[in-house]
Enzyme design. Sequence first.
Site, PDB file in Angstrom:
ATOM      1  N   ASN A  87       0.857  -1.183   0.000  1.00 26.10           N
ATOM      2  CA  ASN A  87       0.000   0.000   0.000  1.00 26.10           C
ATOM      3  C   ASN A  87       0.895   1.236   0.000  1.00 26.10           C
ATOM      4  O   ASN A  87       1.830   1.327   0.817  1.00 26.10           O
ATOM      5  CB  ASN A  87      -0.914   0.000   1.228  1.00 26.10           C
ATOM      6  CG  ASN A  87      -1.886  -1.170   1.214  1.00 26.10           C
ATOM      7  OD1 ASN A  87      -2.394  -1.542   0.164  1.00 26.10           O
ATOM      8  ND2 ASN A  87      -2.130  -1.765   2.378  1.00 26.10           N
ATOM      9  N   GLN A  94      -2.438   3.040   2.758  1.00 22.88           N
ATOM     10  CA  GLN A  94      -1.304   2.848   3.678  1.00 22.88           C
ATOM     11  C   GLN A  94      -1.624   3.477   5.032  1.00 22.88           C
ATOM     12  O   GLN A  94      -2.129   4.605   5.099  1.00 22.88           O
ATOM     13  CB  GLN A  94      -0.043   3.488   3.087  1.00 22.88           C
ATOM     14  CG  GLN A  94       1.214   3.201   3.902  1.00 22.88           C
ATOM     15  CD  GLN A  94       2.481   3.748   3.233  1.00 22.88           C
ATOM     16  OE1 GLN A  94       2.408   4.427   2.206  1.00 22.88           O
ATOM     17  NE2 GLN A  94       3.621   3.452   3.833  1.00 22.88           N
ATOM     18  N   HIS A 100       6.519  -1.234   3.377  1.00 18.99           N
ATOM     19  CA  HIS A 100       6.441  -2.648   3.762  1.00 18.99           C
ATOM     20  C   HIS A 100       5.727  -3.450   2.693  1.00 18.99           C
ATOM     21  O   HIS A 100       4.812  -2.956   2.032  1.00 18.99           O
ATOM     22  CB  HIS A 100       5.755  -2.830   5.123  1.00 18.99           C
ATOM     23  CG  HIS A 100       4.452  -2.112   5.268  1.00 18.99           C
ATOM     24  ND1 HIS A 100       4.367  -0.750   5.499  1.00 18.99           N
ATOM     25  CD2 HIS A 100       3.170  -2.561   5.219  1.00 18.99           C
ATOM     26  CE1 HIS A 100       3.099  -0.399   5.574  1.00 18.99           C
ATOM     27  NE2 HIS A 100       2.347  -1.474   5.408  1.00 18.99           N
TER      28      HIS A 100
HETATM   29  P1  5GP Z   1      -0.696  -0.740   5.782  1.00 14.67           P
HETATM   30  O1  5GP Z   1      -2.173  -0.497   5.840  1.00 14.67           O
HETATM   31  O2  5GP Z   1       0.104   0.475   6.194  1.00 14.67           O
HETATM   32  O3  5GP Z   1      -0.241  -1.327   4.485  1.00 14.67           O
HETATM   33  O4  5GP Z   1      -0.417  -1.887   6.821  1.00 14.67           O
HETATM   34  C1  5GP Z   1       0.021  -1.678   8.124  1.00 14.67           C
HETATM   35  C2  5GP Z   1      -0.056  -3.014   8.827  1.00 14.67           C
HETATM   36  O5  5GP Z   1       0.708  -2.916  10.005  1.00 14.67           O
HETATM   37  C3  5GP Z   1      -1.465  -3.434   9.230  1.00 14.67           C
HETATM   38  O6  5GP Z   1      -1.777  -4.677   8.608  1.00 14.67           O
HETATM   39  C4  5GP Z   1      -1.390  -3.535  10.757  1.00 14.67           C
HETATM   40  O7  5GP Z   1      -2.127  -4.627  11.252  1.00 14.67           O
HETATM   41  C5  5GP Z   1       0.100  -3.673  11.010  1.00 14.67           C
HETATM   42  N1  5GP Z   1       0.553  -3.127  12.279  1.00 14.67           N
HETATM   43  C6  5GP Z   1       0.266  -1.908  12.771  1.00 14.67           C
HETATM   44  N2  5GP Z   1       0.878  -1.722  13.965  1.00 14.67           N
HETATM   45  C7  5GP Z   1       1.569  -2.871  14.214  1.00 14.67           C
HETATM   46  C8  5GP Z   1       2.404  -3.288  15.297  1.00 14.67           C
HETATM   47  O8  5GP Z   1       2.632  -2.576  16.281  1.00 14.67           O
HETATM   48  N3  5GP Z   1       2.928  -4.544  15.206  1.00 14.67           N
HETATM   49  C9  5GP Z   1       2.695  -5.360  14.143  1.00 14.67           C
HETATM   50  N4  5GP Z   1       3.275  -6.565  14.182  1.00 14.67           N
HETATM   51  N5  5GP Z   1       1.923  -4.999  13.106  1.00 14.67           N
HETATM   52  C10 5GP Z   1       1.363  -3.762  13.139  1.00 14.67           C
END
Ligand code: 5GP
Length: 116
Positions: A87, A94, A100
């Site tokens: 994302n 995102q 990531h």
């Molecule tokens: P995005 O939406 O930015 O692509 O994904 C962020 C991801 O990070 C989400 O799937 C969320 O569950 C994960 N995430 C957010 N905070 C933490 C954290 O403190 N630890 C871990 N292991 N995952 C996290």
Amino acid sequence: MSDNCIFCKIVHGDIPSRKVYEDDEVFAFHDINPVAPVHFMLVPKLHIVSLLEAEEVHAALLGRMLLLAPKLALEQGLKNGFRTVINSGKGGGQEVFHLHIHVIGGGNIPPMVKRD
Ligand code: 5GP
Ligand code: ZN
């Protein structure tokens, strides 16, 4: 390391995570809120905000991450395949602004985008 970045803190061990893999440049850990039986993320140790901020100098690092994804997916038992998601920016959904690659698999993976 960027202040107030959750993933920089995870990379540095300041916030605990369930580690999948680590080398000099890359860290991988299980998502805290998985959307499938296996859901982990690959992040560069370097704080890059998103693909929108990635530059030519990051090409080898991004390539290494993509090549690592299938290796780690297999190690996590995803023998039939997996989904990768990146994302980028608010418009891309995102939520954590440290680049990531999500690696997702196991169970039934629905179509990527729901069509009406
Ligand atoms: P995005 O939406 O930015 O692509 O994904 C962020 C991801 O990070 C989400 O799937 C969320 O569950 C994960 N995430 C957010 N905070 C933490 C954290 O403190 N630890 C871990 N292991 N995952 C996290
Ligand atoms: Zn960061």
